[in-house]
Design an enzyme around this catalytic site. Structure first.
Site, mmCIF file in Angstrom:
data_model
loop_
_atom_site.group_PDB
_atom_site.id
_atom_site.type_symbol
_atom_site.label_atom_id
_atom_site.label_comp_id
_atom_site.label_asym_id
_atom_site.label_seq_id
_atom_site.Cartn_x
_atom_site.Cartn_y
_atom_site.Cartn_z
ATOM 1 N N HIS A 1 0.804 -1.223 0.000
ATOM 2 C CA HIS A 1 0.000 0.000 0.000
ATOM 3 C C HIS A 1 0.837 1.274 0.000
ATOM 4 O O HIS A 1 0.302 2.371 -0.144
ATOM 5 C CB HIS A 1 -0.928 -0.020 1.231
ATOM 6 C CG HIS A 1 -2.016 0.996 1.212
ATOM 7 N ND1 HIS A 1 -2.050 2.076 2.070
ATOM 8 C CD2 HIS A 1 -3.127 1.078 0.447
ATOM 9 C CE1 HIS A 1 -3.130 2.798 1.829
ATOM 10 N NE2 HIS A 1 -3.801 2.217 0.854
ATOM 11 N N HIS B 1 -8.618 11.594 0.921
ATOM 12 C CA HIS B 1 -7.901 10.343 0.702
ATOM 13 C C HIS B 1 -6.533 10.400 1.380
ATOM 14 O O HIS B 1 -5.816 9.414 1.424
ATOM 15 C CB HIS B 1 -7.745 10.034 -0.793
ATOM 16 C CG HIS B 1 -7.317 8.627 -1.054
ATOM 17 N ND1 HIS B 1 -6.000 8.267 -1.272
ATOM 18 C CD2 HIS B 1 -8.025 7.473 -1.117
ATOM 19 C CE1 HIS B 1 -5.925 6.963 -1.472
ATOM 20 N NE2 HIS B 1 -7.134 6.454 -1.379
ATOM 21 N N LYS C 1 -3.914 10.677 4.606
ATOM 22 C CA LYS C 1 -3.860 10.042 5.908
ATOM 23 C C LYS C 1 -2.975 10.929 6.782
ATOM 24 O O LYS C 1 -1.830 11.205 6.454
ATOM 25 C CB LYS C 1 -3.277 8.629 5.835
ATOM 26 C CG LYS C 1 -4.028 7.696 4.862
ATOM 27 C CD LYS C 1 -3.488 7.792 3.438
ATOM 28 C CE LYS C 1 -4.005 6.704 2.527
ATOM 29 N NZ LYS C 1 -5.406 6.827 2.149
#
Length: 432
Positions: A113, A351, A353
């Site tokens: 990721h 989106h 973080k």
């Protein structure tokens, strides 16, 4: 008023919303000789069109998610990049090197990721870019994303190795790149990272990490970085905030004990700020059982998560919500509801973080530290302690950077001051 300071990180450009933001395409332009591109999802034709200086670089290494459901996308990525490089005269007659690699995923439900670029330019400098966007058109143009980047230069004789370099090289090594990428990794090792505008890197690597490896990854690495810091007194009893675009299956003890302990860490001599007994008593009343080594922390924990109305009212509407995968069974847990805070009026759906610690009660956001990158709020990403805290269990590959907020401006796109959900009116966004 505080003097103007450089940004600790920046946002990606969204026309009409974040007009002064950066474009990944611009950050990746110029005379790039070799590039390592890491991401979860990549639209191959779009990438080939938007990043010509990477596609035409002498050496291009692309790391992607290798789950079985992504194999078709991986084949398409390889084919598209190979054709694009042929158009640049690369790939024929032994010219240039293209590597498309899927890091091993040894643990079920894990993902690759991490989202970053390592670019080596013909003038010898290296640019490291850590961000939160998938390499998709909508991600890079219509959603709120964070990006941190810096140029670095070759070491001089006598320059020592620093923790930033060790962590970066360890993470690149953990990706299991083919042997033919050894030359690229060797070049990274020749760079001086001692002037990084960051407190450190936080990487996550799948595995059961024991001994000295336990503190190298995930939230234990964050804990280690923060435990070396002493914050100004304005951050006494300060609060913690987590903003993320995916919520895993977490439990109250992990969030309020283990993970909060890492986020609340600071140099041991500063712990007199916090009333341990009072904090434990508060959690006891909430029914949370904690171990004897819980830290001295008496601030509040805030979780910024968009409401249904905020997602539906975003630039992409309901389509944006597909990139905010909070499953109903995870999002609607009772202990989470009082912690949720609104995303706000920003129409570019979140989106990015973001994790950080801020001075409570300030009208303007003032952070002592913040972290941005690919980590969502999940045990899979940050890891969870097992076997009496002797082992850290991590499922996924992630990479984030921790920055100092006292020496730089921390951009906050979500609503500030933080605002709790309106009970009976606001509903957290869920999928599935």
């Amino acid at each position: 008023s505080r003097p103007l300071q450089p940004p600790a990180f920046e946002l990606l450009r969204v026309e009409g919303v974040h007009p002064s933001g950066r474009r990944l395409q611009d950050l990746c332009s110029g005379s790039v000789r070799a590039a390592l591109v890491s991401n979860y999802m990549t639209d191959a034709p779009w990438f080939a069109q938007e990043f010509p200086d990477l596609v035409s670089s002498e050496e291009l290494i692309v790391c992607h998610d290798g789950k079985s459901g992504m194999r078709r996308e991986a084949e398409a990525l390889w084919g598209e990049l190979k054709r694009a490089r042929l158009r640049h005269g690369l790939g024929s007659g032994g010219r240039g090197r293209l590597v498309v690699h899927a890091p091993d995923l040894p643990i079920p439900y894990g993902t690759h990721h991490s989202k970053f670029f390592v670019l080596v330019y013909t003038d010898g400098r290296l640019r490291l870019i850590i961000h939160s966007a998938n390499l998709l058109h909508g991600d890079c143009t219509h959603k709120t994303q964070a990006v941190w980047f810096q140029d670095f230069y070759a070491k001089k004789p006598g320059d020592a190795t620093c923790a930033f370099e060790v962590d970066l090289l360890a993470y690149l090594g953990a990706l299991g790149l083919p042997r033919e990428c050894g030359g690229f990794l060797g070049e990274v090792g020749k760079v001086d990272f001692s002037k990084a505008r960051a407190l450190g890197l936080v990487a996550s690597v799948p595995g059961y990490h024991r001994g000295g490896q336990r503190d190298r990854y995930g939230h234990m690495r964050l804990r280690g970085i923060l435990s070396r810091q002493r914050w100004p007194t304005e951050f006494k009893e300060s609060d913690l905030v987590c903003q993320f675009s995916s919520l895993g299956s977490i439990d109250e003890k992990w969030l309020k004990s283990e993970f909060t302990e890492s986020m609340a860490s600071q140099m041991a001599s500063d712990r007199e700020w916090f009333d341990r007994e009072l904090y434990l008593a508060d959690l006891e009343r909430e029914g949370v059982k904690l171990g004897p080594n819980f830290p001295f922390f008496h601030g509040q924990l805030h979780l910024v998560w968009p409401t249904v109305a905020e997602v539906m009212g975003s630039l992409e509407g309901a389509a944006a919500g597909q990139s905010i995968p909070g499953y109903e069974k995870n999002v609607t847990k009772a202990f989470l509801q009082p912690l949720y805070r609104k995303w706000g009026r920003c129409p570019a759906a979140p989106h990015m973080k973001f994790y950080g610690r801020f001075s409570s009660g300030c009208r303007e956001p003032r952070f002592c530290w913040a972290a941005v990158g690919s980590h969502n709020l999940s045990k899979a990403a940050w890891g969870c302690l097992q076997k009496k805290e002797t082992q850290l269990f991590v499922r996924s590959y992630e990479l984030s950077v921790v920055v100092c907020g006292t020496e730089a401006t921390v951009p906050v796109p979500f609503q500030w001051p933080l605002k709790a959900y309106d009970v009976g009116r606001d509903v957290p966004w869920t999928v599935g």
